[in-house]
Write a protein that holds these residues in place. Structure first.
Motif, PDB file in Angstrom:
ATOM      1  N   SER A 126       0.768  -1.264   0.142  1.00 61.92           N
ATOM      2  CA  SER A 126       0.041   0.279   0.539  1.00 61.92           C
ATOM      3  C   SER A 126       0.988   1.162  -0.020  1.00 61.92           C
ATOM      4  O   SER A 126       1.048   1.639   0.999  1.00 61.92           O
ATOM      5  N   PRO A 127       1.216   2.250  -1.107  1.00 60.60           N
ATOM      6  CA  PRO A 127       2.234   2.639  -0.998  1.00 60.60           C
ATOM      7  C   PRO A 127       1.287   4.516  -0.633  1.00 60.60           C
ATOM      8  O   PRO A 127       0.318   4.951  -0.253  1.00 60.60           O
ATOM      9  N   ALA A 128       2.139   5.119   0.371  1.00 62.41           N
ATOM     10  CA  ALA A 128       1.866   6.309   1.082  1.00 62.41           C
ATOM     11  C   ALA A 128       1.395   7.498   0.391  1.00 62.41           C
ATOM     12  O   ALA A 128       1.740   7.593  -0.924  1.00 62.41           O
ATOM     13  N   LEU A 129      -0.375   7.523   0.261  1.00 63.30           N
ATOM     14  CA  LEU A 129      -0.420   8.648  -0.562  1.00 63.30           C
ATOM     15  C   LEU A 129      -0.733   8.586  -2.022  1.00 63.30           C
ATOM     16  O   LEU A 129      -0.578   8.901  -2.625  1.00 63.30           O
ATOM     17  N   GLY A 130      -0.906   7.142  -1.596  1.00 63.13           N
ATOM     18  CA  GLY A 130      -0.461   6.808  -2.852  1.00 63.13           C
ATOM     19  C   GLY A 130       0.247   7.072  -4.101  1.00 63.13           C
ATOM     20  O   GLY A 130       0.677   6.762  -5.194  1.00 63.13           O
ATOM     21  N   ILE A 131       1.761   6.661  -3.724  1.00 68.21           N
ATOM     22  CA  ILE A 131       2.802   7.646  -4.369  1.00 68.21           C
ATOM     23  C   ILE A 131       3.220   6.043  -3.470  1.00 68.21           C
ATOM     24  O   ILE A 131       4.833   5.479  -4.430  1.00 68.21           O
ATOM     25  N   GLY A 132       4.344   5.853  -2.361  1.00 71.47           N
ATOM     26  CA  GLY A 132       5.375   5.073  -1.830  1.00 71.47           C
ATOM     27  C   GLY A 132       6.907   5.753  -2.797  1.00 71.47           C
ATOM     28  O   GLY A 132       6.811   5.357  -3.320  1.00 71.47           O
ATOM     29  N   ALA A 133       7.395   6.781  -1.823  1.00 71.80           N
ATOM     30  CA  ALA A 133       8.328   7.488  -2.153  1.00 71.80           C
ATOM     31  C   ALA A 133      10.204   7.354  -1.656  1.00 71.80           C
ATOM     32  O   ALA A 133      10.844   7.658  -2.112  1.00 71.80           O
ATOM     33  N   PHE A 134      10.221   6.251  -0.728  1.00 70.09           N
ATOM     34  CA  PHE A 134      11.099   6.149  -0.011  1.00 70.09           C
ATOM     35  C   PHE A 134      11.400   4.702  -1.012  1.00 70.09           C
ATOM     36  O   PHE A 134      11.283   3.546  -0.379  1.00 70.09           O
ATOM     37  N   LYS A 137      12.462   3.308  -7.440  1.00 70.05           N
ATOM     38  CA  LYS A 137      11.588   3.518  -8.147  1.00 70.05           C
ATOM     39  C   LYS A 137      10.176   3.975  -8.105  1.00 70.05           C
ATOM     40  O   LYS A 137      10.040   2.472  -6.657  1.00 70.05           O
ATOM     41  N   THR A 138       9.735   4.222  -8.384  1.00 70.40           N
ATOM     42  CA  THR A 138       7.984   4.520  -7.883  1.00 70.40           C
ATOM     43  C   THR A 138       7.220   4.387  -9.454  1.00 70.40           C
ATOM     44  O   THR A 138       7.091   5.249  -9.924  1.00 70.40           O
ATOM     45  N   LEU A 139       5.743   3.597  -8.582  1.00 68.00           N
ATOM     46  CA  LEU A 139       4.759   3.688 -10.086  1.00 68.00           C
ATOM     47  C   LEU A 139       3.193   4.864  -9.663  1.00 68.00           C
ATOM     48  O   LEU A 139       2.809   4.246  -8.186  1.00 68.00           O
ATOM     49  N   VAL A 140       2.995   5.100 -10.167  1.00 64.52           N
ATOM     50  CA  VAL A 140       2.286   6.365 -10.066  1.00 64.52           C
ATOM     51  C   VAL A 140       1.012   6.706 -11.097  1.00 64.52           C
ATOM     52  O   VAL A 140       1.737   6.732 -12.184  1.00 64.52           O
ATOM     53  N   ALA A 141      -0.016   7.364 -11.129  1.00 60.61           N
ATOM     54  CA  ALA A 141      -0.311   7.881 -12.019  1.00 60.61           C
ATOM     55  C   ALA A 141      -0.025   9.082 -12.665  1.00 60.61           C
ATOM     56  O   ALA A 141       0.591   9.631 -11.954  1.00 60.61           O
ATOM     57  N   ALA A 142      -0.352   8.973 -13.899  1.00 66.33           N
ATOM     58  CA  ALA A 142       0.414  10.642 -14.660  1.00 66.33           C
ATOM     59  C   ALA A 142       0.191  11.281 -14.448  1.00 66.33           C
ATOM     60  O   ALA A 142       1.218  12.282 -14.245  1.00 66.33           O
ATOM     61  N   GLY A 143      -1.037  11.878 -13.789  1.00 74.26           N
ATOM     62  CA  GLY A 143      -1.422  12.590 -13.337  1.00 74.26           C
ATOM     63  C   GLY A 143      -1.053  12.938 -12.247  1.00 74.26           C
ATOM     64  O   GLY A 143      -0.856  14.686 -11.495  1.00 74.26           O
ATOM     65  N   GLN A 144      -0.373  11.856 -11.332  1.00 73.50           N
ATOM     66  CA  GLN A 144       0.403  12.413 -10.388  1.00 73.50           C
ATOM     67  C   GLN A 144       1.744  13.887  -9.500  1.00 73.50           C
ATOM     68  O   GLN A 144       2.818  13.868  -8.919  1.00 73.50           O
ATOM     69  N   CYS A 145       2.418  13.395 -11.838  1.00 69.39           N
ATOM     70  CA  CYS A 145       3.572  13.798 -12.306  1.00 69.39           C
ATOM     71  C   CYS A 145       3.332  15.310 -12.458  1.00 69.39           C
ATOM     72  O   CYS A 145       2.597  15.862 -13.406  1.00 69.39           O
ATOM     73  N   THR A 146       4.165  16.324 -11.603  1.00 70.72           N
ATOM     74  CA  THR A 146       4.287  17.903 -12.746  1.00 70.72           C
ATOM     75  C   THR A 146       5.021  18.136 -12.723  1.00 70.72           C
ATOM     76  O   THR A 146       6.144  18.359 -11.855  1.00 70.72           O
ATOM     77  N   LYS A 147       5.132  18.406 -13.525  1.00 75.17           N
ATOM     78  CA  LYS A 147       6.798  19.434 -14.184  1.00 75.17           C
ATOM     79  C   LYS A 147       7.255  20.441 -14.114  1.00 75.17           C
ATOM     80  O   LYS A 147       6.230  21.244 -13.892  1.00 75.17           O
ATOM     81  N   VAL A 148       8.560  20.714 -13.167  1.00 74.44           N
ATOM     82  CA  VAL A 148       9.004  21.967 -12.875  1.00 74.44           C
ATOM     83  C   VAL A 148      10.359  22.166 -13.527  1.00 74.44           C
ATOM     84  O   VAL A 148      10.509  21.289 -13.712  1.00 74.44           O
ATOM     85  N   ASP A 149      10.775  23.570 -13.431  1.00 72.23           N
ATOM     86  CA  ASP A 149      11.970  23.749 -13.831  1.00 72.23           C
ATOM     87  C   ASP A 149      13.304  22.695 -13.282  1.00 72.23           C
ATOM     88  O   ASP A 149      13.290  22.876 -11.924  1.00 72.23           O
TER      89      ASP A 149
END
Length: 361
Positions: A126-134, A137-149
């Motif tokens: 169960s990924p924390a808040l639907g992310i699991g980033a410790f 690599k992690t797998l997320v919905a593409a909408g969970q990625c926000t491109k920044v500078d």
């Protein structure tokens, strides 16, 4: 194809976390595989470990993260491999009643990856808040990625994924702090200090930091508080009123999530002022206030979900302000650590020794 990577897993309530090998699948339709570069250690991760969110163990912890997109699945157009992104837990659906009313920052049906990451033995995580980033690599919905500078460092960019965004948004988006306002912030951890930074960005004339720890108050002063109140030594309601001409603050932001501090916030605001609850209470907590006072004092009592942010709008803007020198995100990073130091970071967090520990991968 699947990927074997190292990750931090919470297997049971209250048990120390462990560094384990997990299996991450390639992205399917609408999904993105992200190489994690940095991830902040947030109090929400500790809540997961303690069973304070739910009991869907084992958890893949970590969610305040930034990294680069490694691959995308079918139909993904918003990001591409190589993009530098901040991960978010509000991937708006565009179809729920909030989205259709033009309020996507309240989206009630945010997207997560459909496929599951697993332990080596096939146990689903169960990924924390639907992310699991410790994790590497992690797998997320593409909408969970926000491109920044990409000129921003991953260590500071990732913090916008949760705590810093929650605090800044509580001030700017939820509290609608304006030029010349007086603001009091109760609780000066990472979220509270971010609310102070957000109030400063919004042009507040007076920003009063309230906490029981002088170390935290000193940090709050560096981040932008104009006044500090140690509520272990002084009645915070009386202190805020005294600092605001006897009236109370225009906006009071409660970043603790306890009934007693919420009551302080309620009475520390001016007539027709605003209280914003951004601290997260536990399910057992109850609040009792005289209904006549709720009516008679007017104003607004608000809760702030994720700083009422819209990641596609707010993340790039705040990164730009940081790169311009107008938002010091570096001030929130107390230390950088390795992936196997998360349990020690939880202990330092518990003792109030850090504002943010950030895992660097």
């Amino acid at each position: 194809m699947t990927h074997q990577v190292r990750a931090v897993v919470a297997r049971g309530k209250g048990a120390p976390v462990s560094l384990e090998t997990i299996i991450v699948p390639d992205p399917g339709p609408g999904e993105a595989l992200v190489n994690i570069e940095a991830c902040g250690v947030c109090h929400t991760d500790l809540h997961y470990r303690e069973g304070g969110i739910n009991d869907d163990f084992p958890f893949l912890l970590g969610h305040e993260a930034a990294g680069r997109v490694a691959a995308v699945g079918e139909g993904v157009t918003e990001v591409a491999p190589g993009d530098f992104v901040i991960l978010n837990w509000r991937a708006v659906c565009g179809q729920c009643r909030a989205c259709l009313r033009g309020r996507p920052w309240y989206c009630f049906n945010t997207h997560n990856a459909k496929q599951k990451m697993t332990l080596a033995d096939g146990t689903e995580l169960s990924p924390a808040l639907g992310i699991g980033a410790f994790a590497e690599k992690t797998l997320v919905a593409a909408g969970q990625c926000t491109k920044v500078d990409e000129r921003a460092s991953a260590a500071v960019a990732g913090l916008l994924g949760c705590g810093v965004m929650a605090g800044i948004g509580a001030a700017i988006n939820t509290g609608e702090v304006g030029r010349g306002d007086s603001v009091a912030v109760i609780g000066c951890g990472g979220v509270g200090d971010a609310a102070i930074a957000g109030s400063r960005l919004a042009g507040a004339a007076k920003i009063i930091a309230v906490d029981i720890d002088d170390r935290k108050l000193a940090t709050a002063k560096r981040i932008g508080a104009t006044h500090t109140v140690n509520s272990r030594e002084t009645d915070p309601v009386e202190a805020v009123r005294e600092l605001t001409g006897g009236f109370g603050a225009d906006v009071v932001i409660e970043a603790v999530g306890r009934p007693e501090t919420y009551e302080q916030a309620f009475y520390a605001r001016d007539l027709a002022g605003t209280v914003v609850l951004v601290g997260v209470p536990t399910p057992q907590m109850k609040l009792e206030l005289p209904l006549l006072d709720v009516f008679g004092r007017g104003g607004a009592l608000k809760s702030s979900w994720y700083g009422d942010c819209l990641p596609s709008r707010d993340f790039p803007m705040l990164i730009d302000l940081h790169l311009q020198g107008r938002l010091d995100l570096d001030a929130f990073v107390t230390e950088t650590i390795a992936l196997d130091d998360v349990e020690k970071a939880f202990e330092r967090m518990h003792h109030g020794d850090v504002l943010r520990s950030v895992v660097i991968l």
